[in-house]
Design a protein around this motif. Structure first.
Motif, short mmCIF file in Angstrom:
data_model
loop_
_atom_site.label_atom_id
_atom_site.label_comp_id
_atom_site.label_asym_id
_atom_site.label_seq_id
_atom_site.Cartn_x
_atom_site.Cartn_y
_atom_site.Cartn_z
N LYS A 75 0.81 -1.23 0.00
CA LYS A 75 0.00 0.00 0.00
C LYS A 75 0.84 1.28 0.00
CE LYS A 75 -3.16 -1.87 2.82
NZ LYS A 75 -4.09 -1.86 3.93
N PRO A 76 1.83 1.41 0.91
CA PRO A 76 2.65 2.64 0.84
C PRO A 76 3.49 2.74 -0.42
CG PRO A 76 3.40 1.20 2.61
CD PRO A 76 2.18 0.58 2.07
N ARG A 77 3.79 1.59 -1.06
CA ARG A 77 4.59 1.62 -2.29
C ARG A 77 3.86 2.38 -3.39
NH1 ARG A 77 7.25 -0.66 1.05
NH2 ARG A 77 7.52 1.52 1.52
N LEU A 78 2.52 2.28 -3.39
CA LEU A 78 1.75 2.96 -4.43
C LEU A 78 1.97 4.47 -4.38
CD1 LEU A 78 -1.50 0.89 -4.27
CD2 LEU A 78 -0.19 1.30 -6.32
N ASP A 79 2.12 5.00 -3.16
CA ASP A 79 2.40 6.44 -3.05
C ASP A 79 3.77 6.76 -3.61
OD1 ASP A 79 -0.05 6.81 -1.81
OD2 ASP A 79 0.78 6.31 0.14
N GLU A 80 4.70 5.83 -3.40
CA GLU A 80 6.04 6.05 -3.96
C GLU A 80 6.01 6.09 -5.48
OE1 GLU A 80 8.86 3.22 -2.57
OE2 GLU A 80 8.80 3.97 -0.52
N TYR A 81 5.19 5.21 -6.08
CA TYR A 81 5.09 5.23 -7.55
C TYR A 81 4.54 6.57 -8.00
CZ TYR A 81 5.29 0.16 -7.04
OH TYR A 81 5.63 -1.09 -6.71
N ASP A 82 3.57 7.09 -7.24
CA ASP A 82 2.99 8.39 -7.61
C ASP A 82 4.06 9.47 -7.60
OD1 ASP A 82 0.58 7.31 -8.03
OD2 ASP A 82 -0.38 8.05 -6.22
N THR A 83 4.93 9.43 -6.58
CA THR A 83 5.99 10.44 -6.53
C THR A 83 7.00 10.23 -7.64
OG1 THR A 83 5.76 10.16 -4.15
CG2 THR A 83 7.53 11.58 -4.91
N LEU A 84 7.38 8.95 -7.84
CA LEU A 84 8.44 8.67 -8.81
C LEU A 84 7.96 8.92 -10.23
CD1 LEU A 84 10.06 5.37 -7.52
CD2 LEU A 84 11.19 7.54 -7.79
N LEU A 85 6.72 8.53 -10.53
CA LEU A 85 6.29 8.53 -11.92
C LEU A 85 5.02 9.34 -12.17
CD1 LEU A 85 7.39 7.29 -14.51
CD2 LEU A 85 5.84 5.39 -14.21
N SER A 86 3.94 9.01 -11.46
CA SER A 86 2.63 9.53 -11.85
C SER A 86 2.58 11.05 -11.92
CB SER A 86 1.55 9.06 -10.88
OG SER A 86 1.60 7.69 -10.73
#
Lengths: 377, 169
Positions: A190-201
């Motif tokens: 679940k917290p990894r999804l926020d990381e993807y948002d920062t890194l990419l989205s």
């Protein structure tokens, strides 16, 4: 000044067009797809997708295989998410045989299919980042995918071609150890999804490359028969899990994320949000996992469904996967047809690529998340 | 003005991304250094198929269950009465065709299973002949390969580490 049109135009000033083959060995075509592009300068005037490099004739092969053996072949369509393929075939065959999987098997089907959706969208997220030029999210996405594949390995013995969902149920049971590992993964994820948002989205470079590119209006998307996140990215709320629930999807509480404009970024972000919803579904299904049998009674070793036809469709990771199955009462299907979402999603490329620049082709193509194993079957 | 805004937002995103990767720099690596470090698969893993002639009753159910027809076998016949004996005369598996689906293992009626998926995952073949494994009574569990030039059976060239006991139900 509009850059999407060739500057040089008018009588006597026609630009020489150039024909470019994109693929079948281009790494960004995600398999063996060939795109024939006709270019005027840097602008595409004509595009056609050329398929068939991975055709294995599984629809025909199944006419000589028993129903249990067909499940093995279904794994090879969309190899990035094989579980919904198994499920779609089994649902169609179960309709013919008039059996229903027991509740525990249905819950396990939901859990495995949703985990597969996460794994499949993680491949998309990683490879789409690479297509656009961001390498880092790929490594993180594949780390999480590896955990899901580990779960599958412990559950059904294979990492890609599962052969897990069988006629009338599922092949093997989960134990407390597995559910604990699964919960642990979901908590980690679940917290990894926020990381993807920062890194990419929400990265400005990524936004500049994808937002407003390859826009498909809702009506066009529906007219070309798109399904899955590609359709929902355009804002059309169509999800088989909601409109025609199977395996008890109506009992789970989840949202269908929608995009706004139908651009590449909307299709991308739709998938990212779908991963969150899948996590919700898996959590709910794990919490309410019923006991009981894994297999329905009365499935023969060599099933002979009564003559007739059946259609079943599921919301696979890439869209609406339908199986049309005709039986003549024999041990093998008389005819089987696959409504493959990737194949139908691919057709719109010839329409929306015209007028785009070469650099945007990869961004548009990548946002459709095609798997050539399913396009060619 | 818009230019500076763009530059500052892009550099802020750059720093944000680097902050995430920096945090992972000080965490243990998840990469498995494959050739030197090898993972043991889970109990249910479907790896290389192995065969045991000692327990096989030559019923042929595995050959019927196989979706890609990669299994062939022949039962022994009694030398005097010419009747079929429940023992395999020979058994062959074409690993080039194998789907690794596990249907043959599920169909096998003997206990322990006569044909089963071991945990071996290092399957690389240097020739097509290597893909066809043959078993005759007395052959090892991993089988042997027919060499068409020497006209004799030989051990598979590239076979590594048979964990034969594990995963045999």
């Amino acid at each position: 000044m509009k850059t999407e049109e060739p500057l040089v135009s008018g009588p006597g000033l026609e630009m020489d067009t150039m024909f470019v083959n994109l693929g079948p060995q281009h790494p960004s075509t995600h398999g063996v797809l060939r795109l024939g592009l006709t270019l005027a300068g840097e602008v595409i005037t004509k595009a056609f997708p050329d398929i068939g490099y991975l055709h294995r004739g599984t629809e025909k092969l199944m006419e000589t295989r028993s129903y249990h053996q067909c499940v093995v072949l279904t794994d090879r369509w969309d190899y990035c998410s094989a579980m919904p393929n198994n499920l779609a075939f089994c649902l169609a065959a179960e309709k013919l045989m008039a059996v229903q999987a027991p509740p525990r098997a249905q819950a396990l089907r939901v859990i495995t299919c949703e985990l597969n959706r996460i794994a499949s969208h993680l491949i998309f997220l990683g490879t789409y980042g690479i297509d656009i030029g961001a390498f880092t999210p790929f490594l993180y996405a594949f780390r999480e995918r590896e955990m899901i594949l580990d779960l599958y390995e412990a559950l059904c013995g294979a990492r890609l071609t599962y052969n897990y969902i069988r006629l009338g149920g599922v092949a093997s049971d989960v134990d407390a150890d597995w559910t604990a590992k699964c919960r642990e993964f979901l908590e980690f994820f679940k917290p990894r999804l926020d990381e993807y948002d920062t890194l990419l989205s929400f990265n400005p470079i990524f936004l500049a490359r994808t937002k407003g590119i390859g826009v498909i209006p809702k009506e066009t998307a529906a007219a070309w028969g798109l399904s899955g996140p590609n359709l929902r990215g355009s804002g059309a709320a169509y999800d088989v899990r909601k409109s025609e629930p199977y395996c008890g999807y109506e009992t789970y509480d989840f949202d269908v994320p929608l995009g706004e404009t139908g651009s590449c970024w909307d299709r991308y972000f739709c998938r990212v949000q779908e991963m969150r919803q899948s996590v919700r579904i898996v959590e709910a299904a794990l919490a309410a996992l019923p006991g009981g049998d894994l297999m329905a009674k009365g499935i023969a070793k060599l099933p002979k469904p009564p003559a007739g036809e059946a259609y079943a469709h599921v919301e696979a990771s890439r869209g609406d996967l339908g199986i049309f199955l005709v039986s003549d009462g024999g041990t093998a299907p008389y005819r089987l047809h696959v409504r493959a979402p990737c194949f139908i999603n691919l057709a719109i490329l010839q329409d929306i690529l015209v007028g785009k620049k070469v650099a945007d082709v990869i961004a548009v193509l990548g946002s459709f998340d095609i798997v050539l194993g399913e396009v060619d079957r | 003005m818009g230019y500076f805004k763009e530059v500052s937002s892009a550099s802020w995103a750059f720093c944000e991304g680097l902050w995430i990767t920096l945090r992972y720099l000080f965490k243990p690596s998840v990469t498995v250094q494959y050739p030197t470090e090898k993972l043991v698969p889970y109990e249910r893993f479907r790896g290389l198929l192995l065969f045991d002639a000692a327990t096989c009753i030559a019923c042929g159910l595995c050959a019927k269950a196989c979706p890609s027809a990669c299994i062939a076998l022949e039962a022994q016949t009694h030398p005097e009465t010419k009747k079929r004996v429940p023992k395999a005369e020979w058994y062959s598996l074409d690993l080039g065709k194998c789907n690794f689906c596990g249907l043959c293992q599920e169909a096998c009626p003997t206990k322990p299973k006569s044909v089963w998926h071991s945990l071996d995952y290092e399957l690389a073949f240097s020739t097509r002949d290597d893909m066809v494994r043959c078993w005759k009574p007395g052959f090892p569990l991993a089988g042997r390969v027919w060499d068409p030039v020497q006209k004799a059976f030989r051990d598979p060239e590239s076979h590594i580490s048979v964990r034969e006991v594990q995963a045999r139900i």
